[in-house]
Enzyme design. Sequence first.
Site, PDB file in Angstrom:
ATOM      1  N   VAL A  87     -51.589 -29.540  41.325  1.00 33.33           N
ATOM      2  CA  VAL A  87     -51.390 -28.460  42.301  1.00 33.33           C
ATOM      3  C   VAL A  87     -52.130 -27.239  41.754  1.00 33.33           C
ATOM      4  O   VAL A  87     -52.057 -26.955  40.557  1.00 33.33           O
ATOM      5  CB  VAL A  87     -49.890 -28.155  42.501  1.00 33.33           C
ATOM      6  CG1 VAL A  87     -49.689 -26.935  43.383  1.00 33.33           C
ATOM      7  CG2 VAL A  87     -49.171 -29.361  43.104  1.00 33.33           C
ATOM      8  N   TYR A 131     -41.127 -34.312  35.423  1.00 30.86           N
ATOM      9  CA  TYR A 131     -40.899 -35.769  35.461  1.00 30.86           C
ATOM     10  C   TYR A 131     -39.460 -36.131  35.098  1.00 30.86           C
ATOM     11  O   TYR A 131     -38.945 -37.153  35.546  1.00 30.86           O
ATOM     12  CB  TYR A 131     -41.879 -36.490  34.525  1.00 30.86           C
ATOM     13  CG  TYR A 131     -43.329 -36.302  34.896  1.00 30.86           C
ATOM     14  CD1 TYR A 131     -43.736 -36.383  36.232  1.00 30.86           C
ATOM     15  CD2 TYR A 131     -44.303 -36.038  33.938  1.00 30.86           C
ATOM     16  CE1 TYR A 131     -45.065 -36.200  36.597  1.00 30.86           C
ATOM     17  CE2 TYR A 131     -45.639 -35.860  34.288  1.00 30.86           C
ATOM     18  CZ  TYR A 131     -46.014 -35.935  35.615  1.00 30.86           C
ATOM     19  OH  TYR A 131     -47.319 -35.763  35.978  1.00 30.86           O
TER      20      TYR A 131
END
Lengths: 149, 149
Positions: A87, A131
């Site tokens: 991103v 994550y």
Amino acid sequence: MKVVIRKAEKEDCPRLLELIKELAVYEKAPEQVTVSLAHFAESGFGDKPLWWAFCAEVDGKIEGFALYYIRYSTWKGQRMYLEDIIVTEAMRGKGLGKQLFDRLIQEAREKRFAGITWQVLEWNEPAIHFYKKYDADFDPEWVNCSINV
Amino acid sequence: MKVVIRKAEKEDCPRLLELIKELAVYEKAPEQVTVSLAHFAESGFGDKPLWWAFCAEVDGKIEGFALYYIRYSTWKGQRMYLEDIIVTEAMRGKGLGKQLFDRLIQEAREKRFAGITWQVLEWNEPAIHFYKKYDADFDPEWVNCSINV
């Protein structure tokens, strides 16, 4: 701010390669990106596609993407290998990464892959934090090896 | 002792899976091998092959093999990913591993891959010693991640 997550098309390749280079700078290895645009596009959209990707568009501009290929594990069978999830700096913290990752999970289920695998740099704390929300398993026991031929 | 290095055929799959399980025991993770023979064979020899392998036959019996798939690196393009290279315990130290690895290098050149990559367990000294002979680059900075879906 209108966010659309969609499959990548061939025309997206120049922008994707731009973002790949941006990520390589963050990963402290910009000189490692030696792939050409032609080879990149052909590998994704030629006769035998080797990679697939989803784009995160914000008001019509690609501000992130996730790219995967199919890895063949002799233990698990076919798994999705998440090569890159990116991103842009300006758009971080707005949930784009989560939307991309959730789309990958949906894809992995639809294609019946036995899970998703990827790698993270050991010092990349923001990514590791991200994550962990997915309850990912982290295994630091394996060392990457490579040779040129 | 007659050694032949040759491409793997569909009929070799049961023996290959046997050796995969032998390697998983050595790597202290035998319970991780959950792939079925049918899925393994289909992934290598179906309509869309996802892996390729070479066998090392000694007097007609497969005593080792090397299996790879094509990984797509957004930095390097197509690279050979060496998933497994195995020689049975009884046949180690006779040069079979070297013959297999040399065959992989030849294949990578023929298919114009941008190098070969693989992983090694950090405690697997004999394997690390073997790879050093090929002047391999070792990069311990990346951590393997995975989730089930």
